[in-house]
Enzyme design. Structure first.
Site, PDB file in Angstrom:
ATOM      1  NE  ARG A 278      18.082  -3.029 -10.830  1.00  0.00           N
ATOM      2  CZ  ARG A 278      17.452  -3.539  -9.766  1.00  0.00           C
ATOM      3  NH1 ARG A 278      17.537  -4.589  -9.676  1.00  0.00           N
ATOM      4  NH2 ARG A 278      16.425  -3.491 -11.066  1.00  0.00           N
TER       5      ARG A 278
ATOM      6  CG  ASP B 179      12.224   7.067 -12.419  1.00  0.00           C
ATOM      7  OD1 ASP B 179      13.456   7.593 -12.995  1.00  0.00           O
ATOM      8  OD2 ASP B 179      12.321   5.808 -13.372  1.00  0.00           O
TER       9      ASP B 179
ATOM     10  CG  ASP C 119      13.739   3.603 -10.843  1.00  0.00           C
ATOM     11  OD1 ASP C 119      13.914   4.408 -10.013  1.00  0.00           O
ATOM     12  OD2 ASP C 119      14.565   2.957 -11.968  1.00  0.00           O
TER      13      ASP C 119
ATOM     14  CB  THR D 117      23.024  -6.677 -16.984  1.00  0.00           C
ATOM     15  OG1 THR D 117      23.691  -5.549 -16.952  1.00  0.00           O
ATOM     16  CG2 THR D 117      23.431  -7.029 -18.660  1.00  0.00           C
TER      17      THR D 117
HETATM   18  C1  PRP Z   1      18.423   0.898  -7.424  1.00  0.00           C
HETATM   19  C2  PRP Z   1      17.645   1.000  -6.200  1.00  0.00           C
HETATM   20  C3  PRP Z   1      19.510   0.720  -5.725  1.00  0.00           C
HETATM   21  C4  PRP Z   1      19.353  -0.455  -6.707  1.00  0.00           C
HETATM   22  C5  PRP Z   1      18.871  -2.054  -6.107  1.00  0.00           C
HETATM   23  O1  PRP Z   1      18.672   2.352  -8.077  1.00  0.00           O
HETATM   24  O2  PRP Z   1      18.161   2.409  -5.471  1.00  0.00           O
HETATM   25  O3  PRP Z   1      20.474   1.975  -5.297  1.00  0.00           O
HETATM   26  O4  PRP Z   1      18.694   0.096  -7.433  1.00  0.00           O
HETATM   27  O5  PRP Z   1      18.865  -3.016  -6.864  1.00  0.00           O
HETATM   28  P1  PRP Z   1      20.021  -4.260  -6.620  1.00  0.00           P
HETATM   29  O6  PRP Z   1      20.177  -4.609  -5.377  1.00  0.00           O
HETATM   30  O7  PRP Z   1      19.538  -4.906  -7.817  1.00  0.00           O
HETATM   31  O8  PRP Z   1      21.362  -3.860  -6.826  1.00  0.00           O
HETATM   32  P2  PRP Z   1      18.736   2.703  -9.744  1.00  0.00           P
HETATM   33  O9  PRP Z   1      19.947   1.646 -10.540  1.00  0.00           O
HETATM   34  O10 PRP Z   1      17.677   2.461 -10.717  1.00  0.00           O
HETATM   35  O11 PRP Z   1      19.807   3.388  -9.847  1.00  0.00           O
HETATM   36  P3  PRP Z   1      18.939   4.941  -9.227  1.00  0.00           P
HETATM   37  O12 PRP Z   1      18.333   5.091  -7.459  1.00  0.00           O
HETATM   38  O13 PRP Z   1      19.936   6.477  -9.882  1.00  0.00           O
HETATM   39  O14 PRP Z   1      17.239   5.196 -10.295  1.00  0.00           O
HETATM   40  N1  URA Z   2      15.003  -0.602  -7.574  1.00  0.00           N
HETATM   41  C1  URA Z   2      14.216   0.031  -7.513  1.00  0.00           C
HETATM   42  O1  URA Z   2      14.388   1.765  -7.826  1.00  0.00           O
HETATM   43  N2  URA Z   2      13.010  -0.472  -7.845  1.00  0.00           N
HETATM   44  C2  URA Z   2      13.129  -2.084  -7.428  1.00  0.00           C
HETATM   45  O2  URA Z   2      11.916  -2.556  -7.653  1.00  0.00           O
HETATM   46  C3  URA Z   2      14.109  -2.729  -7.797  1.00  0.00           C
HETATM   47  C4  URA Z   2      15.800  -1.882  -8.027  1.00  0.00           C
END
Ligand code: PRP
Ligand code: URA
Length: 205
Positions: free
Chosen positions: A102, A200, A197, A106
């Site tokens: 993400r 993280d 997150d 945005t």
């Molecule tokens: C997080 C999570 C999902 C997404 C969900 O990933 O693991 O994939 O956000 O959000 P959405 O429903 O609004 O799309 P992130 O984009 O933070 O990436 P990461 O797992 O690499 O930290």
């Molecule tokens: N992705 C995450 O890891 N946490 C949230 O709360 C939303 C998206």
């Protein structure tokens, strides 16, 4: 009904560990693996099996094997934390990877990696622990459809109502299994109360 909320005290206690900001990454990873197993017990409840003859040390008997081949599609990064415990149930499953991230401003997910085998004739499980806006899961669903299957189930640990609605509006026949249905998204599109997150916390970054 597309959304299935698992209702089990083990899941509730594991969610507590995941939510707690004091939980260190190692315990977070363990809780992630355990809750994924509980989710899969529910998500596979109505999967068809075929009869199969097996010989015990004493005699031959009727048993069961899965009727369909399966593919697990983890959304990188956070979905990776769920893969090993799923493979303990489905040692012969294939695994396809979808990288989605993400944008911090945005909250729109960008697809930066895709390595998904053909899904023709297969059952696909999309695994991503957080269903927030639903944007990432929608992209993962579109990839599964492009690869040839409509037999898709989404497995997630925490869902926001906004994400569930997005999936239901676009794909009313796709089932979503989740361990918690939270209140709402905040302005940065993080789930409230959520757990922060997931990636993280899983990888200590
Ligand atoms: C997080 C999570 C999902 C997404 C969900 O990933 O693991 O994939 O956000 O959000 P959405 O429903 O609004 O799309 P992130 O984009 O933070 O990436 P990461 O797992 O690499 O930290
Ligand atoms: N992705 C995450 O890891 N946490 C949230 O709360 C939303 C998206």
């Amino acid at each position: 009904m597309p959304i299935h909320l698992i209702d089990h005290p083990l899941a509730k206690v594991l969610i507590t560990q995941l939510r707690d900001k004091e939980t260190p990454s190692e315990s977070f990873r363990t809780a992630c693996r355990k809750i994924t197993q509980l989710l899969f017990i529910e998500a596979t409840r109505s999967l068809p099996t075929n009869p199969y003859k097996v010989s015990t040390p004493l005699e031959e008997t009727e048993a069961n094997i899965w009727a369909k081949e399966m593919t697990i599609i983890p959304v990188i990064r956070a979905g990776i934390g769920m893969v090993e415990s799923i493979l303990s149930f489905f040692p012969n499953a294939t695994v396809g990877y979808v990288g989605l991230e993400r944008d911090e401003e945005t909250a729109i997910a960008r697809n930066y990696y895709r390595k998904v085998p053909s899904l023709k004739g297969r059952k696909a499980f999309i695994v991503d622990p957080m269903l927030a806006t639903g944007g990432s899961t929608l992209q993962a669903i579109e990839i599964c459809l492009e690869e040839g299957t409509q037999d898709i189930t989404v497995v997630t640990i925490i869902s926001a109502p906004e994400g569930v609605e997005a999936i239901e509006n676009n794909y009313p026949d796709i089932d979503i299994y989740t361990a918690a249905l939270d209140r709402q998204l905040n302005e940065q599109k993080f789930i409230l109360p959520g757990l922060g997150d997931f990636g993280d916390r899983l990888y200590n970054t």
